[in-house]
Design a protein around this motif. Structure first.
Motif, mmCIF file in Angstrom:
data_model
loop_
_atom_site.group_PDB
_atom_site.id
_atom_site.type_symbol
_atom_site.label_atom_id
_atom_site.label_comp_id
_atom_site.label_asym_id
_atom_site.label_seq_id
_atom_site.Cartn_x
_atom_site.Cartn_y
_atom_site.Cartn_z
ATOM 1 N N GLN B 248 0.803 -1.210 0.000
ATOM 2 C CA GLN B 248 0.000 0.000 0.000
ATOM 3 C C GLN B 248 0.842 1.269 0.000
ATOM 4 O OE1 GLN B 248 -3.396 0.324 -0.021
ATOM 5 N NE2 GLN B 248 -3.365 -1.842 -0.482
ATOM 6 N N ASP B 249 0.241 2.338 -0.490
ATOM 7 C CA ASP B 249 0.925 3.629 -0.537
ATOM 8 C C ASP B 249 1.327 4.120 0.836
ATOM 9 O OD1 ASP B 249 -0.681 5.352 -3.329
ATOM 10 O OD2 ASP B 249 1.130 4.143 -3.161
ATOM 11 N N TYR B 250 0.445 3.933 1.829
ATOM 12 C CA TYR B 250 0.772 4.534 3.118
ATOM 13 C C TYR B 250 1.975 3.879 3.761
ATOM 14 C CZ TYR B 250 -2.414 0.851 4.737
ATOM 15 O OH TYR B 250 -3.059 -0.329 4.938
ATOM 16 N N ARG B 252 4.544 2.927 1.943
ATOM 17 C CA ARG B 252 5.645 3.596 1.245
ATOM 18 C C ARG B 252 5.883 4.978 1.825
ATOM 19 N NH1 ARG B 252 5.522 3.316 -5.101
ATOM 20 N NH2 ARG B 252 3.717 4.603 -4.702
ATOM 21 N N LEU B 253 4.782 5.654 2.101
ATOM 22 C CA LEU B 253 4.916 6.999 2.652
ATOM 23 C C LEU B 253 5.566 6.953 4.016
ATOM 24 C CD1 LEU B 253 4.290 9.904 1.954
ATOM 25 C CD2 LEU B 253 2.395 9.768 3.536
ATOM 26 N N ARG B 255 7.750 4.881 5.046
ATOM 27 C CA ARG B 255 9.184 4.746 4.819
ATOM 28 C C ARG B 255 9.759 6.060 4.330
ATOM 29 N NH1 ARG B 255 8.408 -0.511 2.054
ATOM 30 N NH2 ARG B 255 8.552 -2.067 3.719
ATOM 31 N N ALA B 256 8.996 6.717 3.438
ATOM 32 C CA ALA B 256 9.482 7.995 2.899
ATOM 33 C C ALA B 256 9.627 9.024 3.995
ATOM 34 C CB ALA B 256 8.516 8.505 1.833
#
Lengths: 290, 351, 456
Positions: B248-250, B252-253, B255-256
């Motif tokens: 999921q994107d969240y 990744r975010l 981690r970002a």
């Protein structure tokens, strides 16, 4: 022409999956065994139709030997033959349970999902009540009340199992209901009943079919558990769980008596699960595209 | 919607389900006519004219000659006032309510220990299997869980008994406590201990550490069997969910943003992945309760499950019906608690 | 650190020859095929292109968020004097190896942990999926600060603890007195009295324009004399000094809770700057309770909260409706004034880019084909692709909207030579064979097209 190639493509996907194929082969072995026992048991060396013939000359379980390849269990029953015969019974009853439960549940689920409204609510509340009791206990109660025979166990399991299919079919129906082709059918005046059977049912069937193949294993396991704890008073029909219970009191000295029947069931459940997973890969479009 | 409103709604729903449960049990009792109802409430020790008397009295009290809904009403009345009939089994004979009080605690203990074991074993393994996808560890876990999933509970019990009880000889596999030790105890009779009816707890209360230790050891294999039977499903589900969540994107975010990987997995990913697992914990509890029936009978552990199998073997209606009711009630309660936990975990559900 | 100055601007990010491929079961996607790009301090750089042009992949590469099947075959991304992707390129030689690649990514993640979120941050396209649905919005903002600059949080708490009512009265006097340099005087006072961490809290309240002056005074006064448990004090001091949270088993949870709570306060401040109404309530809400515009603002808040040097925005307005789009664009414009960060703004919509950017780079099929100031690009587009892009944008006057003929190439089998040549009305023979280099045409206007080859 397209349907034919679609089918072949599905077969190709299924057979490219090694574990699914393994599961399928094992499953077929069981089916073949059942058929042989049904029609010509002597091929497997079963000469006595009553495989559970108690042999009190030598009641103590014997270890595997050339005469009894899987050993014997109490009281003197040859395990190999007993298991072979028991497979037939278990398979037979499981198929009946799964098909009846699926049919009953799917029909009710489709109706419930399609018609909606009060009928839907009522049916769903009813399924909730059935879900309120752990399935094993409910099966015991029903089997008990109906007289503790194999038939009553089958009825009990069907009653326990149909709510699952009803819920599942209803969910599928709900998502199919929204699709435009249903509206198209309605507008062109097709009657509801026909819609349900000609349009919705064929689309609900594939996932239900996958679920059936997976449940075949689960039902057989539950069936054997019920027999194991002694729901059946009558000891004349071979059944894998019952066979295991026979050996239980000799577990210290004769572990094979409990392991072999148990393995027979486990192997079947494993095979069926692998097969079902393979089928699911075929049916579920998402998995296919990878 | 606020949390308490959701809880209220769920409680009402649970009550309705319980009422439906009574319908079902009542229906079961009437499959064979009135005989089953009679059999439940007939004190088994009565014989002869006293028995006839009681039958007449029961017919009166439960209005057995009146229409069905009247009968239901009187039966429900008896139920709510604590009269559930009689049970007649080798391990216990007497009123059902007493039997429940005597046997339920042990089952609850086994179930709770099993649930804790599932949590301790299942969650880490599920997370690990997903995070280290396709590693040797992952494949091993998957093969083992797949096999466990296919095995009937009694086979798991048998294998555990063979390994730990017979081959390694380190764990006992019968009775809740060593019968030789327990023979001389005043507070332990026929598998039932007093005052709390939970064997290890009572041993502690009576300050007898040797018996306590024995009771603990006797409880290991039954709970472990229960846990292993169910944990396979939990691990499979958790693994699948974690794999999905990790895409999921969240995540990744997170981690970002610079959140350390451990926190990304254990907070951000896991909390989302656990939600369907908790939801399906309903099935888990159903499996645990059903499994208790089998496990208690194999390990001779005196709980509700053992009583149920005894009732089964002895044609004891009262026992079976009561067991069905009790299992249902326990299950509804457990589902209620689980739904509340689910609402706490997932703020989206408090529609 | 090398300082490359072009004119007055300082180059903070340089990308050269970047090539990234994706290894999938269906073939190898050539996502980036030699990207050259520079980012200067304080500017907003727009990247325009259709879907498939590689613009999102570029952002993911800069922030190191590529999936593990990404194969970086060539190139460098130089930030603060270091090539961020050196390890990835090394791991990709000579052939793609899944395990080696994954290891390299792991190493990269560790290395970048200090950069991501502090120096380089990213805002994703869809705010609904970018925010964790089960965590409060305020927590997700607070967490960004906690893991990078917990000392700021500790200092804020300690400053409030140490400040007295007299301090606050002095501060109010400073604020009310000089209109011009009250900030410096304030910082001076705070420095003298050792109250670092108080200034941003005071300034935030003072500069709000939705409150009465009297209310502001009250709020500033209330900042003083915060109660802090004696137990926590030494640890807070330690965090303030070392910028690291001590790793004691039970205690660190306790400290974390205090710091995160402070993070919520800071989140309220940031959300308020981003014009989120009722920020003190919003921080306790969950993403699904907020509207699309608010969610995107939360995502932007998360990106900005540590004052990064570079903010990457991947189509931040594409998932929002037009009115909200306008608001977010205004926001971005205001932010550059306040934060002095550089922004890379990716969009397929040239009109949006014209609104907010200083320079625009046009990407096609994994390469930058033209770059220049926004006025230049819009009024004097050089590359045929840019020209067709501009023609394809509908304007209020109702110009003829002409779509670009042909299709975006299949990136599994990219065409030889110039990627655009199959669709280019001016394609020459050389275009089919050779890749055009970047020609510089003054004013920082560069174009990769053989049409401009003779000019210099």
């Amino acid at each position: 022409m397209e349907r034919y190639s679609e089918f072949r493509y599905s077969l190709k996907i299924f057979f490219s999956n090694p574990t699914a194929v393994a599961g399928f082969i094992i499953f077929m072995l069981y089916v073949i065994d059942a058929l042989i026992v049904q029609f010509d048991p002597r091929l497997l060396g079963i000469s006595n139709p009553n495989v559970l013939q108690m042999n009190f000359v030598n009641p103590i379980p014997q270890p595997p030997s050339p005469k009894h390849p899987l050993g014997t269990t109490y009281p003197g029953i040859d395990l190999l033959h007993a298991i072979e015969a028991a497979i037939r019974f278990d398979l037979y009853y499981s198929i009946i349970v799964v098909l009846s439960g699926a049919a009953l549940g799917a029909v009710l689920g489709i109706i419930s999902g399609y018609v909606g409204g009060l009928l839907d609510d009522v049916i769903m509340r009813i399924t909730d009540i059935f879900f309120a009791i752990p399935y094993l206990v409910l099966a015991i109660a029903i089997g008990f009340v109906l007289g503790r025979t194999y038939e009553s166990m089958v009825i009990g399991l069907v009653i326990v199992w149909w709510p699952l299919y009803a819920r599942y079919a209803r969910a599928q129906t709900l998502s199919i209901k929204r699709m435009p082709f249903i509206d198209a059918a309605k507008i062109s005046g097709v009657r509801d009943l026909k819609i349900m059977f000609k349009h919705i049912l064929p689309n609900v069937l594939p996932p239900i079919f996958v679920q059936i193949s997976l449940d075949l294993g689960s039902i057989m396991v539950i069936f054997s558990v019920l027999a194991f704890i002694g729901l059946i008073p009558n000891a004349s029909i071979p059944e894998l769980g019952y066979l295991t219970s026979l050996g239980l009191s000799y577990i210290e000295s004769a572990p094979w008596a409990v392991i072999f029947p148990g393995l027979a069931i486990t192997l079947f459940a494993l095979a069926v699960n692998l097969m079902g997973d393979g089928l699911r890969d075929v049916i579920d479009p998402r998995r296919r595209s990878s | 919607m606020k949390l308490w409103l959701f809880i209220l709604k769920r409680i009402i729903y649970a009550i309705i389900t319980l009422i439906g449960l009574t319908f079902m049990v009542f229906a079961l009792l009437h499959v064979g006519g009135n005989n089953l109802l009679l059999a439940t409430y007939l004190n088994p020790r009565l014989t002869g004219p006293a028995r006839e008397e009681m039958i007449k009295e029961l017919v009166q009290r439960f209005h057995l000659n009146d229409p069905i809904y009247v009968q239901y009403f009187y039966w429900l009345k008896a139920l709510l006032s604590g009269n559930l009939g009689y049970t007649n089994t080798p391990i216990y004979s007497g009123p059902v309510t007493t039997a429940i009080v005597l046997f339920l605690p042990n089952t609850v203990m086994l179930t709770i220990v099993a649930a804790i074991l599932i949590w301790i074993i299942g969650i880490p393994l599920g997370v690990y299997s997903a995070v280290k996808r396709d590693s040797i560890g992952d494949h091993t876990i998957r093969v083992i869980t797949f096999t466990l999933y296919a095995m009937p509970i009694y086979l798991i019990a048998v294998i555990l008994i063979l390994i730990f009880g017979i081959y390694l000889k380190i764990l006992p596999y019968s009775f809740p406590v060593n019968p030789i030790l327990a023979a001389s105890l005043p507070w332990y009779k026929n598998g039932i201990s007093y005052p709390t009816h939970i064997v290890p707890l009572d041993a502690l209360i009576h300050g007898n550490l040797i018996v306590f230790w024995s009771a603990l050891r006797h409880a290991i294999l039954p709970s472990l069997t229960l846990a292993l039977a169910i944990v396979a499903g939990v691990i499979r589900l958790l693994r699948a969910q974690m794999l999905e969540v990790l895409e999921q994107d969240y995540v990744r975010l997170a981690r970002a943003k610079g959140v350390p990987e451990k926190v990304v997995i254990n907070l951000h990913a896991r909390r989302n992945a656990l939600i369907p697992v908790v939801t399906s914990y309903g099935y888990t509890v159903a499996g645990l309760l059903g499994g208790a029936v089998v496990v208690e009978s194999i390990f001779n552990y005196p709980g509700i499950g053992y009583w149920t199998t005894q009732a089964l073997l002895n044609d004891d209606v009262g026992g079976i019906m009561a067991a069905t009711l009790i299992f249902g009630v326990v299950f509804v309660m457990a589902s209620l608690i689980l739904d509340i936990v689910y609402a706490i975990l997932d703020p989206r559900i408090r529609y | 650190m090398e300082e490359n100055k072009i004119g007055e601007k300082e180059k903070i990010l340089e990308i050269k020859d970047l090539e990234v491929k994706f290894v999938t079961r269906r073939g190898i996607f050539h996502a980036l095929n030699g990207v050259d790009l520079e980012l200067y301090r304080g500017e907003v750089l727009g990247i325009a292109g259709e879907s498939g042009s590689g613009k999102s992949t570029l952002l993911l590469t800069i922030s190191g968020l590529l999936p593990s099947n990404a194969w970086v075959t060539n190139g460098k991304i130089v930030y603060m004097g270091e090539n961020l992707i050196q390890d990835l390129v090394d791991a990709g030689k000579p052939k793609y190896n899944k395990k080696r690649n994954e290891k390299a990514f792991k190493k990269l993640n560790e290395k970048l942990q200090n950069i991501r979120g502090t120096k380089i941050s990213i805002v994703f396209q869809d705010p609904m999926t970018a925010l964790n649905p089960v965590l409060q919005v305020g927590y997700q903002i607070a967490e960004a600060i906690y893991y990078h600059n917990p000392s700021i949080l500790a200092k804020r708490i300690l400053a409030r603890y140490k400040a007295t009512k007299d301090d606050m009265r002095e501060i109010l006097k400073i604020l009310k007195s000089n209109k011009e340099d009250y900030t410096e005087k304030l910082l001076e006072y705070i420095g003298r009295r050792n109250l670092e961490g108080l200034e941003e809290q005071v300034l935030f309240i003072w500069e709000r324009n939705d409150l009465h002056d009297i209310k502001k005074e009250k709020l500033i006064m209330s900042l003083a004399g915060e109660r802090v448990s004696r137990f926590a004090l030494p640890f807070l001091n330690q965090v303030a000094k070392t910028n690291k949270v001590p790793r004691i088993p039970i205690l660190s949870r306790f400290i974390k809770r205090i710091l995160i709570k402070e993070g919520y306060r800071k989140a309220v401040e940031i959300l308020s700057i981003l014009n989120v109404p009722n920020p003190d309530k919003v921080v306790y809400m969950y993403p699904h309770e907020l509207s699309g515009g608010m969610r995107q603002r939360v995502a932007i808040a998360i990106a900005l909260v540590n004052n990064p040097e570079i903010v990457l925005l991947d189509e931040p307005t594409s998932a929002l409706d037009v009115t909200v789009q306008a608001q977010v664009l205004d926001l971005v414009k205001n932010l550059r004034k306040k934060y002095n960060s550089s922004f890379i703004f990716v969009s397929h919509d040239l009109s949006v880019l014209y609104e907010v950017t200083d320079r625009i780079a046009v990407m096609y099929a994994g390469r930058v084909v033209e770059v220049g100031s926004k006025e230049e690009i819009v009024s004097n587009p050089l590359h045929p692709y840019t020209q067709s892009l501009l023609r394809a944008v509908p304007t209020l006057e109702g110009n003829e909207v002409s779509p670009i003929p042909g299709e975006v190439p299949d990136m599994r089998n990219p065409p030889k030579g110039c990627m655009f040549h199959p669709r280019c009305p001016f394609a020459m023979d050389i275009c089919k064979v050779q890749t055009p280099p970047m020609y510089t045409l003054g004013n920082g206007h560069k174009v990769a097209c053989f049409l401009y080859g003779e000019r210099k």
